[in-house]
Scaffold this motif. Structure first.
Motif, PDB file in Angstrom:
ATOM      1  N   TRP A 124     -13.452  43.417  23.871  1.00 42.66           N
ATOM      2  CA  TRP A 124     -12.463  42.464  24.368  1.00 42.66           C
ATOM      3  C   TRP A 124     -12.583  42.333  25.882  1.00 42.66           C
ATOM      4  CZ3 TRP A 124      -8.701  41.745  27.844  1.00 42.66           C
ATOM      5  CH2 TRP A 124      -7.774  40.730  27.618  1.00 42.66           C
ATOM      6  N   THR A 141     -11.190  35.587  23.940  1.00 43.08           N
ATOM      7  CA  THR A 141     -10.891  36.937  23.460  1.00 43.08           C
ATOM      8  C   THR A 141     -10.162  36.932  22.125  1.00 43.08           C
ATOM      9  OG1 THR A 141      -8.868  36.921  24.762  1.00 43.08           O
ATOM     10  CG2 THR A 141     -10.815  37.954  25.762  1.00 43.08           C
ATOM     11  N   ALA A 157     -11.911  38.503  18.996  1.00 44.12           N
ATOM     12  CA  ALA A 157     -11.930  39.973  18.950  1.00 44.12           C
ATOM     13  C   ALA A 157     -10.615  40.501  18.388  1.00 44.12           C
ATOM     14  CB  ALA A 157     -12.187  40.557  20.338  1.00 44.12           C
TER      15      ALA A 157
END
Length: 147
Positions: free
Chosen positions: A135, A88, A91
């Protein structure tokens, strides 16, 4: 003593628990939309050129964010820090770059054209809604893949 069949059974339980967690992790669409609206309101408040209005907007924004965290916890049973390590991270890096570029441009333009921060707020509001959704999709995939 090591028992391969027991270890396999325990891994299967862990995988099913991660899958159940992944099923709960995706927030409803309106959560992202609300986040975008809150950010839009906060950033747009700078166009009014009033310290008091901006301070009030900060207070409302932070209180609402706190409420959104509590709501997400109630809906899913857990909370995941947005700046965590893992897949993640990209992002978040994209989000930070977008924020810096839009805010920098917005503040510079606001000096010349009143209302530029409303446009910046709209851009960031849409962007945060999209990044939030992206995300979470990355996080759900991470849970499903067992990373």
């Amino acid at each position: 003593m090591y028992d391969p069949s027991r270890a396999g059974a325990e891994l299967a339980v862990l995988r099913s628990q991660r899958a159940a967690l992944a099923d709960r992790a995706m927030q409803p669409w309106w959560y992202d939309a609300l986040l975008g609206l809150l950010l839009f309101g906060f950033v747009s408040s700078y166009s009014l050129h009033s310290t008091w209005v901006t301070l009030a907007a900060v207070a409302v924004f932070l209180l609402c964010l706190r409420g959104m965290v509590a709501l997400y916890r109630r809906l899913t049973g857990f909370w995941v820090h947005g700046f965590r390590q893992g897949p993640t991270r990209r992002a978040i890096v994209v989000w930070v770059v977008v924020v810096l570029a839009v805010l920098g441009t917005g503040f510079a333009a606001e000096e010349r054209w009143r209302g530029a921060m409303v446009v910046a707020g709209a851009v960031l509001g849409v962007a945060v809604a999209l990044v939030s959704r992206r995300w979470t999709r990355i996080y759900v995939a991470e849970l499903r893949e067992g990373l």
